[in-house]
Design an enzyme around this catalytic site. Structure first.
Site, PDB file in Angstrom:
ATOM      1  N   PHE A 237     -19.194  24.638  -4.538  1.00  0.00           N
ATOM      2  CA  PHE A 237     -18.220  25.000  -3.500  1.00  0.00           C
ATOM      3  C   PHE A 237     -18.345  26.453  -3.069  1.00  0.00           C
ATOM      4  O   PHE A 237     -17.434  26.997  -2.455  1.00  0.00           O
ATOM      5  CB  PHE A 237     -16.793  24.696  -3.961  1.00  0.00           C
ATOM      6  CG  PHE A 237     -16.638  23.348  -4.612  1.00  0.00           C
ATOM      7  CD1 PHE A 237     -16.963  22.199  -3.923  1.00  0.00           C
ATOM      8  CD2 PHE A 237     -16.197  23.230  -5.923  1.00  0.00           C
ATOM      9  CE1 PHE A 237     -16.846  20.948  -4.520  1.00  0.00           C
ATOM     10  CE2 PHE A 237     -16.078  21.986  -6.533  1.00  0.00           C
ATOM     11  CZ  PHE A 237     -16.400  20.840  -5.833  1.00  0.00           C
ATOM     12  N   GLY A 699     -25.747  19.047   8.097  1.00  0.00           N
ATOM     13  CA  GLY A 699     -25.080  19.039   6.794  1.00  0.00           C
ATOM     14  C   GLY A 699     -23.665  18.501   6.898  1.00  0.00           C
ATOM     15  O   GLY A 699     -23.077  18.450   7.973  1.00  0.00           O
ATOM     16  N   GLU A 702     -19.225  20.872   4.200  1.00  0.00           N
ATOM     17  CA  GLU A 702     -18.073  21.735   4.415  1.00  0.00           C
ATOM     18  C   GLU A 702     -17.151  21.326   5.545  1.00  0.00           C
ATOM     19  O   GLU A 702     -15.979  21.687   5.552  1.00  0.00           O
ATOM     20  CB  GLU A 702     -18.560  23.182   4.585  1.00  0.00           C
ATOM     21  CG  GLU A 702     -19.225  23.638   3.289  1.00  0.00           C
ATOM     22  CD  GLU A 702     -19.882  24.992   3.341  1.00  0.00           C
ATOM     23  OE1 GLU A 702     -19.165  25.986   3.221  1.00  0.00           O
ATOM     24  OE2 GLU A 702     -21.105  25.043   3.480  1.00  0.00           O
TER      25      GLU A 702
HETATM   26 MO1  MOS Z   1     -20.698  26.704   0.529  1.00  0.00          MO
HETATM   27  S1  MOS Z   1     -18.880  27.735   0.478  1.00  0.00           S
HETATM   28  O1  MOS Z   1     -21.562  27.730   1.616  1.00  0.00           O
HETATM   29  O2  MOS Z   1     -21.301  26.796  -1.023  1.00  0.00           O
END
Ligand code: MOS
Length: 740
Positions: A237, A699, A702
């Site tokens: 994370f 991706g 996030e």
């Molecule tokens: Mo993510 S916060 O770019 O590991």
């Protein structure tokens, strides 16, 4: 592409549920010694004295390492690389203390129990000085960061003043978000072993290559002498995207003791020396014409950093690109505090920034008496308004439409507190999700083995996200092999280099390299077979050839086929091997790459108690081509769950008297549990991005968290008429208004 997108089960699932998957703190090693980190109890000052005599006399103790006896590092242990690859670390090079919970000593013993006991017996006294930990008080010390994460600190387009004059309907509001800590299930851990000049680290990291590079620089070693191994990571994370002090300290302790050393952080040590999401305070000014057309937008973001390093929560990134507003100003300023340096935390900047932006848009919709979704459609950006480039692909309109339809947005009555069900005030809210589609250079190797299976590898990482699984799919698809005949390896800096698994870039960066290496190996296999008189496919035209389940096969005469093992055996028995390095071209100059989504939530607020439940979330995403519907959905679910946590529960509480966090544990640092999560309905547009890479993959790590906190705060407003601009939205913030 038959396998691409299939909801294949995690190939490492069985290893994980049976405990066979080995994490950094679980690698066995002969003569292993155990280290315990000792951290500061003051937020600012100097170490006055250290009495290690009792600790050192305890059984099994091998080393008490402090600033007095720690090996001196080149350049004082200062970063040899720019952050984040090289952070400002606490490597016991001097007696200064910059924040509470900063590493000040490492105790090593033959067992963890001995080391823990000895660490408790270490007597350290401090010369304390006044620490700066109160954000509000320290605000006057704010300064402009220098190109935070490589981006512009401030931006300006059009004329903000002109825009304000032409927009009669306005919002001017300030939003705040708290310090948060990542708390992956697996805390940071490292095991270090020296073999002569060579260092091997088993590390919980998001980047084996970047970790090796950072350590080599810190110690003044050749990068070839550092190897980092990390086959499984229990969540990152962002906090495992940098090599923090404990990694170097573990290697130093191993060198000093002449033994392999393991150092695993205790949960409370996760709150300070390994990053956090900083506190943010964001002022938003919006102006619009009565029809909802945005004319001006201003976003001033303040966040805290530490006193040892500038780190910026880039809250304005979303603001710069999401809406077609011609006149805009955005600024980032940072406030140094005596706290550990903040860092990337899932969608750093986008999570916090989209809370402010999408809350402000909701407030503007209220002021305009306009539907919040209609307001967003009114200001839909057909091209990137900051970069003046076309999008590589943007299906956000479809996300809005599908999400709204599945959610039943049309049933929403406009007025706050107009929808009830018994004691529950029902609120419906929405927000936009977005995250940049990043990509970096990556390399991979594909090797077809004499037994007819294939080994495919890249020095990337699987943080629990599904990298093993999706890369196996990509390799199997390109080779024409069954997935069960592919062994995909990752998590080792000795493998072909791949970027840090951060910024949601691994799938987009690594999959084209895997695909290309596999394609090359497949071509070599076919070439061998076609040229071999003994092959059943000898002489067949290349256009008529395919590879099915590891057999080179004629398309027109499927009976003519030759298995990989036989082809290799007849040609000398040597593996077929291809490596590939793929890098982005100039597409970023031509297009703006982002993923998008629309989030709709329903909240139920108890009319008397103010408790907030989220029975359902409906979200639709344009994230390019989906590699695996199952792991992708899990990723988005995880992001949404975290968004619910950020909206309603998460905050690290600071005792400003001592600069210490008061809830540095998983009992009092609240995150959602199963009972907090209702129905999550996720739709993928699943349209390949034509420009990002050979697979059209962006991706997904996030984007899931973005938009969710605002959608929930907006729904709480709709339910109660109370606008909460300070996360988390807890019952005390809505209760007072309910009793009126
Ligand atoms: Mo993510 S916060 O770019 O590991």
């Amino acid at each position: 592409m038959n396998l691409i997108g299939q909801p294949v089960d995690r190939i490492d699932g069985l290893l994980k549920v049976t405990g066979e998957a080995r994490y950094a703190a679980e690698f066995p090693e002969a003569r292993l010694a155990h280290a315990v980190l000792v951290t500061s109890t003051i937020a600012r000052g100097t170490i006055a004295s250290i009495d290690a005599s009792r600790a050192q006399a305890l059984p099994g103790v091998l080393l008490v390492m402090t600033y007095q006896n720690a090996p001196r590092l080149p350049n004082g242990g200062k970063p040899a690389l720019a952050p984040p690859a090289g952070r400002r670390l606490s490597l016991l090079q001097d007696n200064e203390v910059h924040y509470s919970n900063e590493p000040v000593a490492v105790v090593v013993a033959d067992t963890l129990e001995h080391a823990t006991d000895a660490a408790r017996q270490l007597r350290i006294t401090y010369q304390s000085s006044a620490a700066t930990v109160d954000f509000t008080q320290a605000k006057p010390n704010a300064h402009a960061p220098d190109r935070p994460q490589g981006r512009q600190t401030d931006t300006q387009r059009g004329s903000f003043d002109d825009g304000m004059r032409s927009g009669a309907v306005r919002v001017d509001a300030t939003y705040t978000t708290p310090i948060e800590h990542h708390n992956p299930m697996e805390p940071h851990a490292t095991m270090a072993r020296w073999d002569g000049p060579q260092l091997t680290l088993y590390d919980a990291t998001q980047g084996v290559s970047s970790a090796a590079q950072a350590i080599a620089k810190t110690f003044g070693m050749s990068p070839a002498d550092v190897r980092v191994i990390s086959p499984f990571v229990g969540g990152g994370f962002g906090c495992k995207g940098s090599s923090w002090s404990h990694v170097s300290l573990c290697a130093m302790a191993a060198r000093q003791t002449g033994r392999p050393v393991r150092l695993a952080l205790e949960r409370p040590q996760m709150f300070g020396p390994v990053g956090a999401r900083p506190h943010t305070e964001q002022r938003f000014i919006l102006a619009a014409r009565p029809d909802g057309t945005l004319t001006a937008m201003r976003h001033d973001s303040l966040s805290n950093t530490s006193v040892i390093e500038d780190w910026t929560e880039t809250c304005c990134m979303v603001t710069r690109m999401l809406y077609a507003v011609p006149n805009q100003v955005t600024t980032h300023r940072i406030v140094p505090l005596n706290l550990g340096t903040p860092t990337f935390m899932r969608a750093p900047g986008e999570t916090t920034g989209s809370f402010a932006l999408e809350s402000a848009m909701d407030e503007l919709a209220v002021a305009l008496h306009m539907d919040p979704l209609a307001l967003r459609l009114k200001n839909y950006a057909e091209a990137d308004p900051q970069e003046n480039k076309p999008w590589s692909g943007k299906s956000l309109r479809e996300c809005y439409q599908i999400g709204a339809q599945k959610f039943g947005w049309s049933r929403r009555s406009a007025a706050p507190r107009s929808m009830c069900d018994g004691n529950a005030l029902i609120g419906l809210g929405m927000a936009t999700a977005t995250y940049p589609a990043n990509r970096s250079e990556a390399a991979a190797i594909a090797r077809i083995l004499p037994d007819g299976t294939a080994m495919v590898a890249s020095g990337t990482q699987d943080l629990g996200t599904g990298t093993y699984t999706v890369m196996t799919q990509v390799a199997a698809d390109a080779l024409g092999f069954a997935p069960e005949h592919i062994h995909f390896a990752l998590g080792d800096s000795s493998l072909p280099r791949a970027p840090v698994s951060g910024g949601s870039q691994s799938a987009a960066s690594v999959s084209p390299a895997v695909r290309d290496a596999a394609n090359q190996a497949r071509s070599q296999l076919i070439t061998l077979a076609l040229a071999d008189e003994a092959s059943p496919v000898y002489g067949i035209a290349l256009e008529d050839i395919t590879v099915i389940d590891g057999w080179v096969t004629s398309r027109s005469q499927p009976g003519k086929r030759d298995p990989a093992a036989a082809i290799i055996a007849r040609s000398g028995g040597k593996p077929i091997e291809a490596t590939s390095t793929v890098k982005p071209g100039d597409e970023k100059q031509k297009y703006s790459f982002h993923s998008f989504g629309a989030v709709f939530v329903e909240v139920h607020v108890d009319a008397e108690l103010g408790t907030i439940r989220v029975p359902r979330v409906v979200a639709a995403y344009d994230v390019g081509r989906v590699l695996n519907l199952k792991t992708a959905r899990s990723q988005l679910m995880g992001g949404i769950v975290w968004g619910i946590g950020a909206a309603l529960q998460e905050e690290t509480l600071l005792d400003t008297r001592y600069g210490r966090f008061t809830n540095a544990n998983l009992a009092e640092y609240h995150v959602p549990v199963n009972a907090d999560i209702g129905a999550l309905d996720i739709t993928f547009i699943d349209r390949p991005d034509p420009y990002i890479n050979s697979l059209g993959v962006r991706g997904i790590g996030e984007i899931g968290i973005t938009g969710v906190p605002a959608a929930i705060a907006n729904a709480v407003y709709h339910a109660t008429g109370v606008r909460v601009r300070d996360l988390p939205v807890t019952l005390d913030k809505v209760m007072g208004a309910l009793q009126v």
